[in-house]
Design a protein around this motif. Structure first.
Motif, PDB file in Angstrom:
ATOM      1  N   ALA A 203       1.124  -1.146   0.355  1.00 10.67           N
ATOM      2  CA  ALA A 203       0.047  -0.109   0.226  1.00 10.67           C
ATOM      3  C   ALA A 203       0.725   1.452   0.072  1.00 10.67           C
ATOM      4  O   ALA A 203       1.795   1.112   1.101  1.00 10.67           O
ATOM      5  CB  ALA A 203      -0.734   0.011   1.639  1.00 10.67           C
ATOM      6  N   VAL A 204       1.133   1.902  -0.682  1.00 13.01           N
ATOM      7  CA  VAL A 204       1.245   3.337  -1.069  1.00 13.01           C
ATOM      8  C   VAL A 204       0.677   4.161  -0.391  1.00 13.01           C
ATOM      9  O   VAL A 204      -0.476   4.589  -1.218  1.00 13.01           O
ATOM     10  CB  VAL A 204       2.026   3.027  -2.358  1.00 13.01           C
ATOM     11  CG1 VAL A 204       2.644   4.563  -2.605  1.00 13.01           C
ATOM     12  CG2 VAL A 204       3.250   2.425  -2.977  1.00 13.01           C
ATOM     13  N   VAL A 205       0.920   4.917   0.407  1.00  8.56           N
ATOM     14  CA  VAL A 205      -0.452   6.112   0.888  1.00  8.56           C
ATOM     15  C   VAL A 205       0.102   7.448   1.207  1.00  8.56           C
ATOM     16  O   VAL A 205       1.130   7.773   1.104  1.00  8.56           O
ATOM     17  CB  VAL A 205      -0.766   5.562   2.584  1.00  8.56           C
ATOM     18  CG1 VAL A 205      -1.249   6.479   3.543  1.00  8.56           C
ATOM     19  CG2 VAL A 205      -1.073   3.889   2.920  1.00  8.56           C
ATOM     20  N   GLU A 206      -0.296   7.919   0.674  1.00 12.55           N
ATOM     21  CA  GLU A 206      -0.698   9.438   0.435  1.00 12.55           C
ATOM     22  C   GLU A 206      -1.699  10.491   1.230  1.00 12.55           C
ATOM     23  O   GLU A 206      -2.975  10.108   1.483  1.00 12.55           O
ATOM     24  CB  GLU A 206      -0.110  10.441  -0.406  1.00 12.55           C
ATOM     25  CG  GLU A 206      -1.130  10.082  -1.319  1.00 12.55           C
ATOM     26  CD  GLU A 206      -0.043   9.578  -2.891  1.00 12.55           C
ATOM     27  OE1 GLU A 206       0.458  10.951  -3.295  1.00 12.55           O
ATOM     28  OE2 GLU A 206       0.018   9.343  -4.001  1.00 12.55           O
ATOM     29  N   PRO A 207      -1.759  11.508   1.550  1.00  4.65           N
ATOM     30  CA  PRO A 207      -2.441  11.931   2.168  1.00  4.65           C
ATOM     31  C   PRO A 207      -4.548  11.803   0.720  1.00  4.65           C
ATOM     32  O   PRO A 207      -4.075  12.978  -0.539  1.00  4.65           O
ATOM     33  CB  PRO A 207      -2.571  13.714   2.303  1.00  4.65           C
ATOM     34  CG  PRO A 207      -0.868  13.693   2.091  1.00  4.65           C
ATOM     35  CD  PRO A 207      -0.394  12.075   1.634  1.00  4.65           C
ATOM     36  N   GLY A 208      -5.478  11.276   1.620  1.00  5.22           N
ATOM     37  CA  GLY A 208      -6.441  11.748   0.481  1.00  5.22           C
ATOM     38  C   GLY A 208      -6.485  10.062  -0.626  1.00  5.22           C
ATOM     39  O   GLY A 208      -7.898   9.479  -1.197  1.00  5.22           O
ATOM     40  N   ALA A 210      -4.805   6.159  -1.465  1.00  4.87           N
ATOM     41  CA  ALA A 210      -3.784   4.514  -1.247  1.00  4.87           C
ATOM     42  C   ALA A 210      -4.033   3.934  -2.592  1.00  4.87           C
ATOM     43  O   ALA A 210      -5.078   4.086  -2.944  1.00  4.87           O
ATOM     44  CB  ALA A 210      -4.847   3.755  -0.100  1.00  4.87           C
ATOM     45  N   ARG A 211      -2.750   3.723  -3.040  1.00  7.64           N
ATOM     46  CA  ARG A 211      -2.774   3.062  -3.840  1.00  7.64           C
ATOM     47  C   ARG A 211      -1.580   1.713  -3.866  1.00  7.64           C
ATOM     48  O   ARG A 211      -0.989   1.200  -2.661  1.00  7.64           O
ATOM     49  CB  ARG A 211      -1.618   3.858  -4.937  1.00  7.64           C
ATOM     50  CG  ARG A 211      -1.735   4.757  -5.384  1.00  7.64           C
ATOM     51  CD  ARG A 211      -1.003   5.539  -6.350  1.00  7.64           C
ATOM     52  NE  ARG A 211       0.321   5.587  -5.295  1.00  7.64           N
ATOM     53  CZ  ARG A 211       0.829   7.319  -5.912  1.00  7.64           C
ATOM     54  NH1 ARG A 211       1.763   6.565  -7.054  1.00  7.64           N
ATOM     55  NH2 ARG A 211       2.066   7.532  -4.799  1.00  7.64           N
ATOM     56  N   PHE A 212      -1.939   0.521  -4.655  1.00  3.51           N
ATOM     57  CA  PHE A 212      -1.981  -0.860  -4.158  1.00  3.51           C
ATOM     58  C   PHE A 212      -1.088  -1.612  -5.147  1.00  3.51           C
ATOM     59  O   PHE A 212      -1.477  -1.012  -6.920  1.00  3.51           O
ATOM     60  CB  PHE A 212      -3.174  -2.165  -3.252  1.00  3.51           C
ATOM     61  CG  PHE A 212      -4.240  -1.116  -2.374  1.00  3.51           C
ATOM     62  CD1 PHE A 212      -3.473  -1.058  -1.778  1.00  3.51           C
ATOM     63  CD2 PHE A 212      -5.188  -0.247  -3.399  1.00  3.51           C
ATOM     64  CE1 PHE A 212      -4.447  -0.182  -0.553  1.00  3.51           C
ATOM     65  CE2 PHE A 212      -6.402   0.100  -1.988  1.00  3.51           C
ATOM     66  CZ  PHE A 212      -6.040   0.256  -1.043  1.00  3.51           C
ATOM     67  N   TYR A 213      -0.458  -2.619  -4.839  1.00  2.00           N
ATOM     68  CA  TYR A 213       0.532  -3.042  -5.836  1.00  2.00           C
ATOM     69  C   TYR A 213       0.799  -4.437  -5.251  1.00  2.00           C
ATOM     70  O   TYR A 213       0.969  -5.147  -4.309  1.00  2.00           O
ATOM     71  CB  TYR A 213       2.097  -2.227  -5.874  1.00  2.00           C
ATOM     72  CG  TYR A 213       2.074  -0.845  -6.320  1.00  2.00           C
ATOM     73  CD1 TYR A 213       1.577  -0.609  -7.569  1.00  2.00           C
ATOM     74  CD2 TYR A 213       1.630   0.432  -5.651  1.00  2.00           C
ATOM     75  CE1 TYR A 213       1.113   0.644  -7.972  1.00  2.00           C
ATOM     76  CE2 TYR A 213       1.824   1.320  -6.313  1.00  2.00           C
ATOM     77  CZ  TYR A 213       1.253   1.771  -7.234  1.00  2.00           C
ATOM     78  OH  TYR A 213       1.290   3.016  -8.052  1.00  2.00           O
TER      79      TYR A 213
END
Length: 284
Positions: A203-208, A210-213
């Motif tokens: 999970a790549v998390v940032e404000p607003g 999350a992207r998943f790989y």
């Protein structure tokens, strides 16, 4: 099941809040291989740890508290670095602008697989001191620094890190691999905090959002971004890695108030859609 939480922003990406909720959602154990804080900007956290004769940060403390059983921050955090602001143009021993390395805490004592002497098996870890800067008086009074190695050049520090730091990270990696369920949180926007670690999903998390790989593809992209498994000298940034692979999905993350962020179960409820999507990526 091994999950990695990385940050899309260098600061305040929301990784730890996302991670503690994920621990509550899955019952996994949390790990923070590398962490650091600043004597000036994180002084309350510094005081809380050093008055106990210890050195750790709030991220590792939150992850340990949200993990099953009685877990200390040091047990899940192989390396913690204390920084201090550095006014003026000097970049210091590690070449960092505006801040200088002061003290490292390495490990949390001797693991069963370690060859370190029993004298270091204290649950607190070993320390390394920057011999080119003034150490805060409170640190010298509260931490066992008298016998700690002092480094005065980058080559010497690199040699020491190739032994002490590398062993502590290797010991922690063994614990992550052995865990039935593990959530590993990176630091800043670094793509992977443990060399050779291949998660099931990321999970790549940032404000607003999350992207998943896919974990295997992400690990391979880390090697490519570094030039190969043994060649890379610089840490891979998240965006340089994810630019090389397709994402498996993405979701919006709502903003959470401080009361919700402080309760892992409440975070798990607020972000359950994100955790379900991450787990679907892991088991796809």
């Amino acid at each position: 099941m091994k999950l990695l939480v990385a940050g899309g922003d260098r600061v305040d990406a929301g990784k730890t809040t996302f991670s503690v909720g994920l621990l509550a959602h899955t019952g996994a154990r949390g790990f923070k291989p590398r962490a650091g804080n600043n004597y000036w900007f994180d002084h309350d956290d510094y005081e809380k740890a050093t008055t106990q004769g210890r050195l750790y940060g709030k991220d590792a403390r939150r992850l340990a508290a949200a993990s099953p059983g009685d877990t200390s921050p040091e047990a899940i955090n192989a390396i913690h670095r204390l920084w201090h602001p550095s006014p003026g143009p000097s970049k210091g021993l590690l070449g960092q602008t505006a801040r200088q390395f002061v003290v490292d805490r390495v490990g949390a004592g001797r693991s069963p697989a370690s060859s370190r002497p029993e004298s270091h098996d204290n649950g607190v870890g070993e320390f390394v001191v920057n011999g080119t800067v003034d150490i805060p008086e409170s640190a010298t009074e509260r931490l066992p620094l008298d016998a700690a190695p002092r480094v005065t050049s980058l080559p010497d520090f690199n040699d020491l890190m190739g032994a002490m730091h590398a062993e502590a990270l290797a010991d922690l990696r063994e614990e992550v691999v052995a865990a039935d369920r593990a959530v590993v949180e990176s630091y800043g926007d670094i793509a992977r905090p443990l060399s050779g670690f291949e998660p099931d999903a990321v999970a790549v998390v940032e404000p607003g959002r999350a992207r998943f790989y896919d974990g295997r593809r992400y690990a391979k992209a880390c090697e490519i971004a570094a030039g190969g498994p043994e060649e890379g000298q610089l840490e891979e940034r998240v965006e340089n890695v994810v630019d090389l692979i397709d994402r498996a999905g993405a979701v919006r993350l709502p903003a959470l108030d401080s009361e919700t962020r402080a309760d892992p179960e409440a975070v798990a409820d607020a972000y359950d859609h994100a955790y379900d999507a991450l787990l679907a990526t892991a088991f796809d």
